[in-house]
Design an enzyme around this catalytic site. Sequence first.
Site, mmCIF file in Angstrom:
data_model
loop_
_atom_site.group_PDB
_atom_site.id
_atom_site.type_symbol
_atom_site.label_atom_id
_atom_site.label_comp_id
_atom_site.label_asym_id
_atom_site.label_seq_id
_atom_site.Cartn_x
_atom_site.Cartn_y
_atom_site.Cartn_z
ATOM 1 N N GLY A 192 17.897 45.767 54.299
ATOM 2 C CA GLY A 192 18.785 46.287 53.259
ATOM 3 C C GLY A 192 20.158 45.651 53.393
ATOM 4 O O GLY A 192 20.434 44.928 54.349
ATOM 5 N N LEU A 193 21.000 45.927 52.447
ATOM 6 C CA LEU A 193 22.357 45.374 52.441
ATOM 7 C C LEU A 193 23.159 45.837 53.653
ATOM 8 O O LEU A 193 22.841 46.853 54.274
ATOM 9 C CB LEU A 193 23.085 45.806 51.171
ATOM 10 C CG LEU A 193 22.566 45.274 49.836
ATOM 11 C CD1 LEU A 193 23.265 46.000 48.691
ATOM 12 C CD2 LEU A 193 22.780 43.771 49.724
ATOM 13 N N SER A 194 24.197 45.096 53.975
ATOM 14 C CA SER A 194 25.169 45.560 54.956
ATOM 15 C C SER A 194 25.732 46.893 54.473
ATOM 16 O O SER A 194 26.023 47.059 53.285
ATOM 17 C CB SER A 194 26.292 44.528 55.103
ATOM 18 O OG SER A 194 27.266 44.971 56.016
ATOM 19 N N ALA A 195 25.855 47.854 55.380
ATOM 20 C CA ALA A 195 26.365 49.200 55.079
ATOM 21 C C ALA A 195 25.372 50.055 54.294
ATOM 22 O O ALA A 195 25.745 51.088 53.745
ATOM 23 C CB ALA A 195 27.704 49.151 54.348
ATOM 24 N N SER A 196 24.110 49.641 54.265
ATOM 25 C CA SER A 196 23.100 50.459 53.575
ATOM 26 C C SER A 196 22.668 51.649 54.417
ATOM 27 O O SER A 196 22.088 52.605 53.895
ATOM 28 C CB SER A 196 21.876 49.614 53.223
ATOM 29 O OG SER A 196 21.228 49.145 54.393
ATOM 30 N N GLY A 197 22.917 51.589 55.725
ATOM 31 C CA GLY A 197 22.530 52.681 56.611
ATOM 32 C C GLY A 197 21.321 52.365 57.466
ATOM 33 O O GLY A 197 20.754 53.265 58.100
ATOM 34 N N LYS A 198 20.931 51.104 57.527
ATOM 35 C CA LYS A 198 19.747 50.702 58.306
ATOM 36 C C LYS A 198 19.862 51.133 59.764
ATOM 37 O O LYS A 198 18.960 51.771 60.314
ATOM 38 C CB LYS A 198 19.574 49.177 58.260
ATOM 39 C CG LYS A 198 19.367 48.576 56.908
ATOM 40 C CD LYS A 198 19.181 47.072 56.991
ATOM 41 C CE LYS A 198 20.365 46.321 57.574
ATOM 42 N NZ LYS A 198 21.611 46.499 56.811
ATOM 43 N N SER A 199 20.952 50.749 60.405
ATOM 44 C CA SER A 199 21.114 51.024 61.835
ATOM 45 C C SER A 199 21.241 52.518 62.108
ATOM 46 O O SER A 199 20.728 53.020 63.112
ATOM 47 C CB SER A 199 22.331 50.282 62.389
ATOM 48 O OG SER A 199 22.121 48.886 62.360
ATOM 49 N N SER A 257 18.111 40.761 56.875
ATOM 50 C CA SER A 257 16.947 39.908 56.554
ATOM 51 C C SER A 257 16.805 39.739 55.043
ATOM 52 O O SER A 257 15.869 40.275 54.441
ATOM 53 C CB SER A 257 15.669 40.456 57.190
ATOM 54 O OG SER A 257 15.485 41.828 56.997
#
Length: 206
Positions: free
Chosen positions: A31-38, A105
């Site tokens: 997902g985009l940066s700042a999407s909340g993946k981590s 990615s």
Amino acid sequence: MATNITWHEGLSRSERNGLRKQKGFTLWFTGLSASGKSTIATALEQHLLHLGLASYRLDGDNVRFGLNKDLGFGEKDRNENIRRIGEVAKLFADSSTIALTSFISPYIADRKIARDLHASDKGDALPFIEVFVDIPVEVAEARDPKGLYKKARAGEIPNFTGISAPYEAPVEPEIHVRNDQVTVEEAVAQIMEYLYAKDLIVKPAA
């Protein structure tokens, strides 16, 4: 290319799974940066560990301090970044560990390479679950906890996904999390229900 090398067979995957009492697989968060993946991946890792399941999260920023510190953010380096992580995730999964990867990615082709690495011509492919953490770019930009979108808009960061570089969204992810509509806890619950439904982990008795 390495030469004069020979593959040495070790324990079978079924033997490792039996001894560790769990299956190994990869959850690939994109997902985009700042999407909340981590954030979601970290909460999920903690939940899995509380269930007594071995798991480990590979974070996009963290691996660039070590394994991938020689790579930049151009397309070729991004390709190699994802290839290496695909290989590492596969090793974790093959060891009967649940691998969680949180990487932008951005390219479909690179994510396919990571998926294909988990495949096998022996009929014992390692499960690869793509988790699309989906939010509109304007929401990600409004969050911007690292100030990266602001820098990208100012031209200080070239090749920034969603601004000056493309993000190719998954077409058919196994799990689609609309992270502008759910809480972290709800996202974790959504992923856990998928894992239970696919018999990748055993649901605890009520």
